[in-house]
Write an enzyme that holds these catalytic residues in place. Structure first.
Site, short mmCIF file in Angstrom:
data_model
loop_
_atom_site.label_atom_id
_atom_site.label_comp_id
_atom_site.label_asym_id
_atom_site.label_seq_id
_atom_site.Cartn_x
_atom_site.Cartn_y
_atom_site.Cartn_z
N LYS B 100 0.88 -1.17 0.00
CA LYS B 100 0.00 0.00 0.00
C LYS B 100 0.92 1.22 0.00
O LYS B 100 1.71 1.41 0.92
CB LYS B 100 -0.91 0.01 1.23
CG LYS B 100 -1.83 1.22 1.21
CD LYS B 100 -2.57 1.43 2.52
CE LYS B 100 -2.87 2.92 2.68
NZ LYS B 100 -3.41 3.23 4.01
N GLY B 161 -7.83 9.66 9.63
CA GLY B 161 -8.08 9.85 11.04
C GLY B 161 -9.16 10.86 11.39
O GLY B 161 -9.40 11.12 12.57
N ALA B 188 -9.39 5.49 4.36
CA ALA B 188 -9.20 6.64 5.25
C ALA B 188 -10.41 7.55 5.36
O ALA B 188 -11.17 7.74 4.41
CB ALA B 188 -8.01 7.49 4.80
N GLY B 189 -10.58 8.07 6.56
CA GLY B 189 -11.55 9.11 6.81
C GLY B 189 -12.92 8.64 7.28
O GLY B 189 -13.76 9.47 7.61
N ASN B 210 -8.78 2.09 9.89
CA ASN B 210 -7.95 1.77 11.05
C ASN B 210 -8.48 2.48 12.29
O ASN B 210 -9.06 1.86 13.18
CB ASN B 210 -6.49 2.18 10.77
CG ASN B 210 -5.53 1.69 11.84
OD1 ASN B 210 -5.94 1.28 12.92
ND2 ASN B 210 -4.26 1.69 11.56
N THR B 211 -8.37 3.81 12.30
CA THR B 211 -8.71 4.57 13.51
C THR B 211 -10.13 4.30 14.01
O THR B 211 -10.35 4.17 15.22
CB THR B 211 -8.56 6.08 13.23
OG1 THR B 211 -7.32 6.29 12.57
CG2 THR B 211 -8.59 6.88 14.51
#
Lengths: 339, 265
Positions: B100, B161, B188-189, B210-211
């Site tokens: 990635k 994040g 993301a996001g 992830n977050t």
């Protein structure tokens, strides 16, 4: 009955508190450390925040419970901690992080600009939203190590041996208490290292009375006042076991955060930098692991001073009273919960 | 019905949820979240963890033990050179050609540096890597990434994040329309499971997070919530949703009722 003979290996905060607790329980204690003095490993670089409620943000309830016991230890039995609470702040743009923090923790007051100014006049006008944890405390880890060391030196049932490899110690003892931290990986293969970097700043332009945590989504940082214009800034958390090497990026992050808390830190002198390896198990929870007549006290992770006294008292209970210390003795989480 | 699989560089996947491994309270909670969300791919970063002597081996071993395919990432890299070096190391550590590719261009938004991204993708693809580029929804950049050799695109939902969800659904829809056959992974996001469902309903092929899981109060439950949302969104997309309309349309017929409004009047 003849007093038990105990050999404690490692004179970090874990070994020192274990030695003191066994000695206070009437045992003959021999403390063996390969370095030339006490508290020169991880403990030397610790933040010294005795902040059990704050830690609940990312740690499990067990850490909070053991931490509360240790808070009493550091304020009553080895009274080196200052109980002034701790402050958690966030820049305006990271305010959602403050709310997240507040939802994971308890025993705090959410305070505004006026109260922040009252508690920390130097932060007046800089932050208007914070969490104040009034029952928490902080200590200077090196002063705490010195206090433990003085107590041990004054006891005639304690022998202190520095610059000695524990493997050379051959006399028979009843129990060995292994408190070597990450060095014990030879005996505890499931131990892993989590690198942490810190630095110490000196400035007379900023005064803080208590630890200040700056919440940031990627790089949370704390500033612990050490007195005399010294401030410990910590700490990175990196999944590797590389000791000693301080990276530029870590300093950039830590200093950037300090600068965000107060711009006068920009003119402070960097008096020290350091990098150490925290010993951690898979679940980041501490263990008392029994192996014949050896008790491993390890996996204190980023909570050395927060957990060591509570673990030391349990190690004594296990060795002297056959207690099972169920919440930390078992390996497996599900087992622990059943116990 | 044939199984709805996702093919990434020739590898077939049933799960359309990809999970990052950073920021969990502990490796144990990470492992439990993986078990609960059942992703078949996890990402892992190496740049910082490797230190000077690849000292991150303990954590990487834990990741390998999760038993899922590893997509190493170049998270935190800011230059082409850094990203390429990290990718080369990742190939060795995890024995995979997958990478990635993240080349971050701006500090506040962690927005990809798309120029560096295309350049790094060219270098890596030439070197035999199978590149998963973290990019914006920009069509021209996407075109260049495909020409560079990428067979997958990973457009952002919102900055890393932030948990804001889909900042630009129009852009993602346009990307889908322009590249109907290229696997699109929204990376993301995203913050809430509903964001993931919304992205899947747009027709993207998978979600990477992830977050949103790692920083949830209960990461294990949140992993499951996202898995269900991804599945719901995917099914919803495949089932061809109705089109919205302005006027109400009764779901039961009115003709033949004993009393209609007209009769009462």
């Amino acid at each position: 009955m003849k007093p038990l003979r105990i050999r404690v290996i490692g004179a970090g905060v874990a070994g020192l508190t274990a030695a003191l607790e066994f000695a206070r329980a009437g045992c003959f204690v021999e403390l063996v450390e390969r370095r030339e003095g006490p508290g020169l490993g991880c403990s030397f670089l610790a933040g010294g925040m005795i902040a059990p409620w704050c830690e609940a943000e990312s740690a499990e309830p067990l850490v909070v419970d053991l931490g509360i016991e240790s808070l009493n230890y550091w304020t009553q039995i080895v009274p080196v901690a200052l109980k002034r609470g701790s402050l958690v702040i966030a820049p305006a743009r990271d305010r959602p992080e403050l709310t997240r923090f507040s939802r994971r923790t308890r025993e705090f007051e959410r305070i505004g600009a006026a109260r922040i100014a009252e508690l920390e006049p130097d932060l007046a006008g800089r932050f208007d939203d914070a969490l104040f944890f009034p029952r928490e405390a902080h200590l200077d880890p090196r002063a705490a190590v010195a206090a433990l060391f003085d107590r041990l030196k004054a006891m005639d049932n304690v022998a202190l041996r520095f610059g000695v490899d524990a493997a050379q110690a051959e006399d028979d003892v009843d129990w060995t208490i292994d408190c070597r931290g990450f060095d014990a990986k030879d005996a505890l293969p499931d131990l892993r290292g989590v690198k942490g970097e810190m630095l110490v700043l000196f400035t007379k332009e900023v005064r803080l009375s208590r630890p200040v945590r700056l919440i940031h989504p990627r790089n949370p940082v704390y500033i612990v006042p050490r007195g005399d214009g010294r401030f410990m800034i910590g700490a990175t958390m990196i999944e590797n076991h590389e000791a000693g090497r301080v990276t530029a990026r870590a300093m950039l992050e830590l200093l950037g955060a300090a600068y965000a808390v107060h711009p006068a830190f920009g003119e402070a002198e960097i008096v020290e930098t350091g990098a150490g390896v925290r010993p951690a198990f898979f679940d980041n929870l501490p263990r008392i692991r029994l192996d014949n007549r050896t008790i491993h006290m390890n996996g204190l992770y980023r909570h050395g001073f927060l957990l060591a006294p509570a673990l030391a008292m349990r190690a004594v209970d296990v060795a002297l009273r056959g207690a099972d210390a169920a919440e930390i003795l078992h390996e497996d989480r599900s087992e622990r919960q059943d116990a | 019905m044939a199984q709805d699989t996702l093919s990434l560089y020739g590898v077939s996947m049933l799960s359309r949820l990809i999970v990052g491994t950073a920021q969990y309270p502990s490796p144990a909670i990470l492992a439990a979240a993986i078990l609960s969300g059942q992703p078949e791919i996890v990402t892992v970063s190496l740049r910082r963890e490797s230190g000077a002597s690849r000292a991150g081996e303990d954590f990487w071993a834990l990741i390998r033990e999760l038993g899922v395919r590893v997509l190493p990432n170049t998270a935190g890299c800011r230059t082409v050179k850094e990203a390429v070096t990290t990718a080369e190391m990742a190939r060795e550590v995890f024995d995979t050609r997958w990478i990635k590719l993240e080349v971050i261009g701006e500090e506040d938004t962690l927005q990809p540096d798309v120029f560096g991204l295309v350049e790094a993708a060219q270098i890596l693809a030439r070197d035999g890597f199978q590149v998963f580029p973290y990019t914006t929804e920009d069509l021209v950049v996407a075109e260049k990434l495909l020409s560079a050799g990428c067979e997958v695109l990973m457009p952002w939902g919102a900055p890393i994040g932030t948990g804001r969800g889909l900042n630009n659904p129009y852009g993602l829809r346009a990307l889908r329309a322009h590249f109907p056959a290229t696997p699109l992974i929204v990376d993301a996001g995203l913050g809430a499971p509903s964001h993931a469902a919304a992205a899947m309903e747009l027709g993207v092929d998978a979600i990477l997070l992830n977050t949103a899981i790692a920083k949830a109060g209960d990461p294990v439950a949140m992993a499951r919530a996202f898995a269900l949302a991804v599945e719901a969104g995917r099914l919803g997309f495949l089932a061809d949703p109705m089109q919205p309309r302005d006027m109400a349309s009764p779901s039961t017929p009115v003709i033949g009722r004993a009393f209609s409004d007209a009769q009462r009047a």
